[in-house]
Write a protein that holds these residues in place. Sequence first.
Motif, PDB file in Angstrom:
ATOM      1  N   ARG A   4      10.046   0.702  -6.379  1.00  0.00           N
ATOM      2  CA  ARG A   4      10.552   0.719  -7.741  1.00  0.00           C
ATOM      3  C   ARG A   4       9.667  -0.121  -8.661  1.00  0.00           C
ATOM      4  O   ARG A   4       9.359  -1.268  -8.388  1.00  0.00           O
ATOM      5  CB  ARG A   4      11.980   0.168  -7.739  1.00  0.00           C
ATOM      6  CG  ARG A   4      12.675   0.343  -9.031  1.00  0.00           C
ATOM      7  CD  ARG A   4      14.135  -0.021  -8.937  1.00  0.00           C
ATOM      8  NE  ARG A   4      14.550  -0.291  -7.564  1.00  0.00           N
ATOM      9  CZ  ARG A   4      15.399  -1.243  -7.233  1.00  0.00           C
ATOM     10  NH1 ARG A   4      15.928  -2.011  -8.135  1.00  0.00           N
ATOM     11  NH2 ARG A   4      15.736  -1.434  -5.986  1.00  0.00           N
ATOM     12  N   SER A   5       9.192   0.495  -9.731  1.00  0.00           N
ATOM     13  CA  SER A   5       8.373  -0.156 -10.756  1.00  0.00           C
ATOM     14  C   SER A   5       7.042  -0.672 -10.237  1.00  0.00           C
ATOM     15  O   SER A   5       6.438  -1.542 -10.842  1.00  0.00           O
ATOM     16  CB  SER A   5       9.146  -1.298 -11.420  1.00  0.00           C
ATOM     17  OG  SER A   5      10.315  -0.797 -12.031  1.00  0.00           O
ATOM     18  N   ARG A   6       6.571  -0.165  -9.125  1.00  0.00           N
ATOM     19  CA  ARG A   6       5.267  -0.575  -8.613  1.00  0.00           C
ATOM     20  C   ARG A   6       4.293   0.580  -8.771  1.00  0.00           C
ATOM     21  O   ARG A   6       4.670   1.738  -8.662  1.00  0.00           O
ATOM     22  CB  ARG A   6       5.350  -0.962  -7.139  1.00  0.00           C
ATOM     23  CG  ARG A   6       6.179  -2.196  -6.915  1.00  0.00           C
ATOM     24  CD  ARG A   6       6.123  -2.587  -5.479  1.00  0.00           C
ATOM     25  NE  ARG A   6       7.106  -3.634  -5.239  1.00  0.00           N
ATOM     26  CZ  ARG A   6       7.520  -3.980  -4.051  1.00  0.00           C
ATOM     27  NH1 ARG A   6       7.052  -3.398  -2.991  1.00  0.00           N
ATOM     28  NH2 ARG A   6       8.402  -4.935  -3.922  1.00  0.00           N
ATOM     29  N   THR A   7       3.038   0.255  -8.969  1.00  0.00           N
ATOM     30  CA  THR A   7       2.007   1.270  -9.130  1.00  0.00           C
ATOM     31  C   THR A   7       1.194   1.362  -7.856  1.00  0.00           C
ATOM     32  O   THR A   7       0.748   0.347  -7.327  1.00  0.00           O
ATOM     33  CB  THR A   7       1.068   0.904 -10.303  1.00  0.00           C
ATOM     34  OG1 THR A   7       1.857   0.758 -11.464  1.00  0.00           O
ATOM     35  CG2 THR A   7       0.016   1.967 -10.512  1.00  0.00           C
ATOM     36  N   LEU A   8       1.029   2.560  -7.347  1.00  0.00           N
ATOM     37  CA  LEU A   8       0.162   2.771  -6.205  1.00  0.00           C
ATOM     38  C   LEU A   8      -1.276   2.777  -6.724  1.00  0.00           C
ATOM     39  O   LEU A   8      -1.660   3.641  -7.506  1.00  0.00           O
ATOM     40  CB  LEU A   8       0.498   4.098  -5.529  1.00  0.00           C
ATOM     41  CG  LEU A   8      -0.280   4.431  -4.261  1.00  0.00           C
ATOM     42  CD1 LEU A   8      -0.034   3.375  -3.185  1.00  0.00           C
ATOM     43  CD2 LEU A   8       0.123   5.802  -3.753  1.00  0.00           C
ATOM     44  N   LEU A   9      -2.076   1.800  -6.293  1.00  0.00           N
ATOM     45  CA  LEU A   9      -3.426   1.640  -6.840  1.00  0.00           C
ATOM     46  C   LEU A   9      -4.327   2.834  -6.552  1.00  0.00           C
ATOM     47  O   LEU A   9      -5.243   3.113  -7.311  1.00  0.00           O
ATOM     48  CB  LEU A   9      -4.054   0.352  -6.325  1.00  0.00           C
ATOM     49  CG  LEU A   9      -3.363  -0.925  -6.788  1.00  0.00           C
ATOM     50  CD1 LEU A   9      -4.083  -2.137  -6.230  1.00  0.00           C
ATOM     51  CD2 LEU A   9      -3.267  -1.000  -8.296  1.00  0.00           C
ATOM     52  N   THR A  10      -4.062   3.546  -5.460  1.00  0.00           N
ATOM     53  CA  THR A  10      -4.912   4.708  -5.172  1.00  0.00           C
ATOM     54  C   THR A  10      -4.698   5.824  -6.180  1.00  0.00           C
ATOM     55  O   THR A  10      -5.457   6.777  -6.208  1.00  0.00           O
ATOM     56  CB  THR A  10      -4.651   5.245  -3.746  1.00  0.00           C
ATOM     57  OG1 THR A  10      -3.269   5.577  -3.620  1.00  0.00           O
ATOM     58  CG2 THR A  10      -5.059   4.231  -2.699  1.00  0.00           C
ATOM     59  N   ASP A  11      -3.668   5.722  -7.018  1.00  0.00           N
ATOM     60  CA  ASP A  11      -3.404   6.724  -8.043  1.00  0.00           C
ATOM     61  C   ASP A  11      -4.129   6.428  -9.349  1.00  0.00           C
ATOM     62  O   ASP A  11      -4.077   7.228 -10.277  1.00  0.00           O
ATOM     63  CB  ASP A  11      -1.903   6.816  -8.340  1.00  0.00           C
ATOM     64  CG  ASP A  11      -1.124   7.405  -7.169  1.00  0.00           C
ATOM     65  OD1 ASP A  11      -1.745   8.035  -6.293  1.00  0.00           O
ATOM     66  OD2 ASP A  11       0.101   7.208  -7.135  1.00  0.00           O
TER      67      ASP A  11
END
Length: 191
Positions: A4-11
């Motif tokens: 929740r509310s975290r960004t996947l850096l590979t995106d």
Amino acid sequence: MGRRSRTLLTDQPVRFITTTFNKWQAILIDESYFKILTDSLNFMSSKYQTDVLSYVFMPNHIHLVLFFSKPAQVSDYMRDFKKFTSGELRRKLLADNKTELLKELETSVGRYKIWMERFDDFVIRNAKSVHTKINYIHQNPVRKNLAASPAEYNYSSARFYESEEAGAVKVTHFLEAMGAANQYSYGQITY
């Protein structure tokens, strides 16, 4: 645990990448060595549908700002770039009989290691940060006394940003790549 509310850096599509030659050796010693990198960078960018937003090739390391259409391919891109350029640079050093430099690059098993193992990869999330990184890498040759101004250095994208002059590497303006031209008004990049 949820994301929740975290960004996947590979995106994240925009990356600031730094990679260094083994033992910080100055391997890029003349135009023919730099050309190996420019040709490979153009090829990899086409193969991986990646825009080069900025670059600088220093004698012992390189900096890139890249926009990936498929961000998860960062590792594949760099693996292929380093693998191909390692072979080409090694062959060039052998052909040019650069024995002292080759001795520095030789491993314990008699092979030559051109690049350090890994590369640094930082996510850039907005156009202002891209602009900051571009200015930083374009100033590198000036800080190292390789040029009086960024645009005087032939192995970077500085001239493209100053005068839109095409160079050896196909560069896409960062505002165009990020779709931010209408959202982000920074003016011409200044040094």
